[in-house]
Design a protein around this motif. Structure first.
Motif, short mmCIF file in Angstrom:
data_model
loop_
_atom_site.label_atom_id
_atom_site.label_comp_id
_atom_site.label_asym_id
_atom_site.label_seq_id
_atom_site.Cartn_x
_atom_site.Cartn_y
_atom_site.Cartn_z
N TRP A 136 0.82 -1.09 -0.04
CA TRP A 136 0.29 -0.06 -0.07
C TRP A 136 0.40 1.21 0.03
CZ3 TRP A 136 -4.89 0.73 -1.56
CH2 TRP A 136 -4.96 1.50 -1.00
N THR A 137 1.81 1.21 1.14
CA THR A 137 2.57 2.13 0.99
C THR A 137 3.54 2.83 -0.18
OG1 THR A 137 3.27 1.83 2.88
CG2 THR A 137 4.46 3.63 2.15
N ASP A 138 3.71 1.53 -0.83
CA ASP A 138 4.98 2.22 -2.57
C ASP A 138 3.35 2.22 -3.67
OD1 ASP A 138 7.05 1.48 -1.20
OD2 ASP A 138 7.04 -0.45 -2.17
N CYS A 139 2.24 2.31 -2.96
CA CYS A 139 1.42 2.07 -4.24
C CYS A 139 0.70 3.88 -4.09
CB CYS A 139 -0.13 1.07 -4.05
SG CYS A 139 0.15 -0.42 -4.97
N ILE A 140 0.57 3.85 -2.72
CA ILE A 140 0.06 5.64 -2.62
C ILE A 140 1.41 6.89 -3.76
CG2 ILE A 140 0.01 7.76 -0.81
CD1 ILE A 140 -0.90 5.31 0.94
N ILE A 141 2.80 5.97 -3.20
CA ILE A 141 3.71 6.91 -3.87
C ILE A 141 3.42 6.88 -5.04
CG2 ILE A 141 6.24 6.78 -4.76
CD1 ILE A 141 6.79 6.32 -1.69
N SER A 142 3.49 5.88 -5.60
CA SER A 142 2.58 5.77 -7.66
C SER A 142 1.25 6.39 -7.97
CB SER A 142 3.18 4.26 -7.78
OG SER A 142 4.08 3.48 -7.68
N ALA A 143 0.30 6.10 -7.24
CA ALA A 143 -0.14 7.15 -7.80
C ALA A 143 -0.21 8.37 -7.55
CB ALA A 143 -1.52 6.44 -6.62
N LYS A 144 0.09 8.62 -6.86
CA LYS A 144 0.57 10.19 -6.38
C LYS A 144 1.17 11.28 -8.03
CE LYS A 144 0.14 10.92 -1.85
NZ LYS A 144 1.17 12.41 -0.74
N ASN A 145 1.99 9.66 -8.17
CA ASN A 145 2.95 10.01 -9.16
C ASN A 145 2.40 10.41 -10.60
OD1 ASN A 145 5.39 10.79 -8.23
ND2 ASN A 145 6.59 8.47 -8.01
N SER A 175 3.13 16.24 -6.58
CA SER A 175 2.48 14.94 -6.26
C SER A 175 2.64 15.49 -4.79
CB SER A 175 3.51 14.01 -6.01
OG SER A 175 4.49 14.18 -5.57
N ASP A 176 3.14 16.57 -3.35
CA ASP A 176 2.97 17.00 -2.31
C ASP A 176 1.22 17.64 -2.02
OD1 ASP A 176 5.60 15.71 -1.73
OD2 ASP A 176 5.98 17.80 -2.00
N ALA A 177 0.96 17.89 -3.52
CA ALA A 177 -0.64 18.72 -2.98
C ALA A 177 -1.31 17.29 -3.56
CB ALA A 177 -0.60 19.29 -4.31
N VAL A 178 -1.55 16.39 -3.40
CA VAL A 178 -2.23 14.99 -3.83
C VAL A 178 -2.41 14.58 -2.54
CG1 VAL A 178 -3.12 12.73 -5.12
CG2 VAL A 178 -1.68 15.66 -6.49
N ALA A 179 -3.68 14.20 -1.99
CA ALA A 179 -3.93 13.54 -1.07
C ALA A 179 -4.27 12.06 -0.91
CB ALA A 179 -4.18 14.35 0.28
N VAL A 180 -4.01 10.88 0.12
CA VAL A 180 -5.23 10.13 -0.53
C VAL A 180 -5.15 8.93 1.37
CG1 VAL A 180 -4.41 7.23 -0.55
CG2 VAL A 180 -3.12 9.31 -2.17
N SER A 181 -6.20 9.22 1.52
CA SER A 181 -6.71 8.47 2.54
C SER A 181 -8.06 7.41 2.25
CB SER A 181 -7.96 10.24 2.75
OG SER A 181 -8.01 9.37 4.18
N PRO A 182 -7.68 5.82 3.19
CA PRO A 182 -7.22 5.66 4.38
C PRO A 182 -5.96 6.10 3.91
CG PRO A 182 -8.44 4.40 3.93
CD PRO A 182 -8.65 5.08 2.77
N SER A 183 -4.49 6.16 4.50
CA SER A 183 -3.30 6.15 3.95
C SER A 183 -2.62 5.17 4.14
CB SER A 183 -2.12 7.24 5.04
OG SER A 183 -2.69 7.17 5.96
N MET A 204 -12.83 -1.94 1.97
CA MET A 204 -12.18 -0.10 2.09
C MET A 204 -12.57 1.01 0.79
SD MET A 204 -8.06 -0.05 2.35
CE MET A 204 -6.53 1.38 1.39
N VAL A 205 -12.30 1.49 1.32
CA VAL A 205 -13.37 2.66 -0.01
C VAL A 205 -11.27 3.60 0.06
CG1 VAL A 205 -14.08 4.83 -0.41
CG2 VAL A 205 -15.63 2.33 -0.17
N VAL A 206 -11.08 4.16 -1.24
CA VAL A 206 -9.58 5.02 -1.42
C VAL A 206 -10.39 6.36 -2.19
CG1 VAL A 206 -8.92 4.30 -3.15
CG2 VAL A 206 -7.71 5.49 -1.64
N GLN A 207 -10.20 7.71 -0.62
CA GLN A 207 -10.65 8.70 -1.86
C GLN A 207 -8.66 9.44 -2.12
OE1 GLN A 207 -11.22 11.93 1.22
NE2 GLN A 207 -12.97 12.64 0.08
N VAL A 208 -9.21 9.92 -3.00
CA VAL A 208 -7.65 10.94 -3.69
C VAL A 208 -8.63 12.07 -4.17
CG1 VAL A 208 -5.91 10.96 -5.06
CG2 VAL A 208 -6.91 8.95 -4.98
N SER A 209 -7.42 12.95 -3.24
CA SER A 209 -8.33 14.86 -3.41
C SER A 209 -6.41 15.30 -3.69
CB SER A 209 -9.09 15.09 -2.28
OG SER A 209 -7.47 14.76 -1.29
#
Length: 183
Positions: free
Chosen positions: A79-88, A108-116, A146-151
């Motif tokens: 999941w942690t690696d996936c979050i970095i890839s998703a932000k990119n 990518s710093d402006a992109v937030a993922v929840s839950p982390s 689980m539902v993921v939210q990207v904002s």
């Protein structure tokens, strides 16, 4: 007496020039254009600026949706690696971040993922598959859904017409939710 005839001749010449100018219509178009041109230019610039704002918003929304869909299919074990890839993916269109940014100055710093992190307890975006009485609420092979939210939130700069007209700062926000399918 000679002075009066010169003054009279000058008045007559001036009167003829004024009469000729009053009857001439060739300069009317120039005057009309000089009155209308600033408004036409402002209108054209406004259409361009609004189109640029709309285009930027659509690019940001597409990036956020791509990132959420990517995360929804990502295994929870990485999941942690996936979050970095998703932000990119959201910002540049590639998971390694090597592509050109979809929108200039969007990082990518402006992109937030929840839950982390992966769900362990029910929370804002984590749901139990059954209620207290054992009734099935969600179909899943685990006991949590689980539902993921990207904002994201992006400060629009554009061509400067927006701020020149005194509208202040414009912030474009976008978010997208997807049910996580990865195991």
């Amino acid at each position: 007496m000679m002075f009066n005839s010169i003054a009279s001749g000058t008045r007559t010449a001036c009167r003829r020039a004024i009469d000729r100018f009053a009857q001439e219509e060739k300069g009317a178009v120039l005057v009309e254009l000089s009155l209308v041109a600033p408004f036409l230019l402002l209108l054209s610039a406004g259409v361009f600026e609004f189109s640029n704002i709309l285009h930027t918003r659509l690019l940001i929304e597409a990036g956020v949706e791509d990132a959420a869909r990517y995360l929804a299919r990502c295994p929870r074990s990485s999941w942690t690696d996936c979050i970095i890839s998703a932000k990119n993916l959201a910002v540049s269109g590639t998971i390694d971040g090597t592509g050109d940014a979809r929108v200039a100055n969007w990082t990518s710093d402006a992109v937030a993922v929840s839950p982390s992190a992966a769900c362990t307890d029910t929370g804002t975006l984590c749901f139990a598959t059954t209620d207290d009485s054992g009734t099935e609420l969600y179909r899943s092979n685990s006991n949590m859904v689980m539902v993921v939210q990207v904002s994201t939130s992006f400060d629009y700069v554009g061509t400067g017409l927006w701020s020149y007209l005194g509208f202040g700062a414009l912030t474009i926000t976008a978010s997208h939710e997807e049910r996580v399918l990865g195991s």
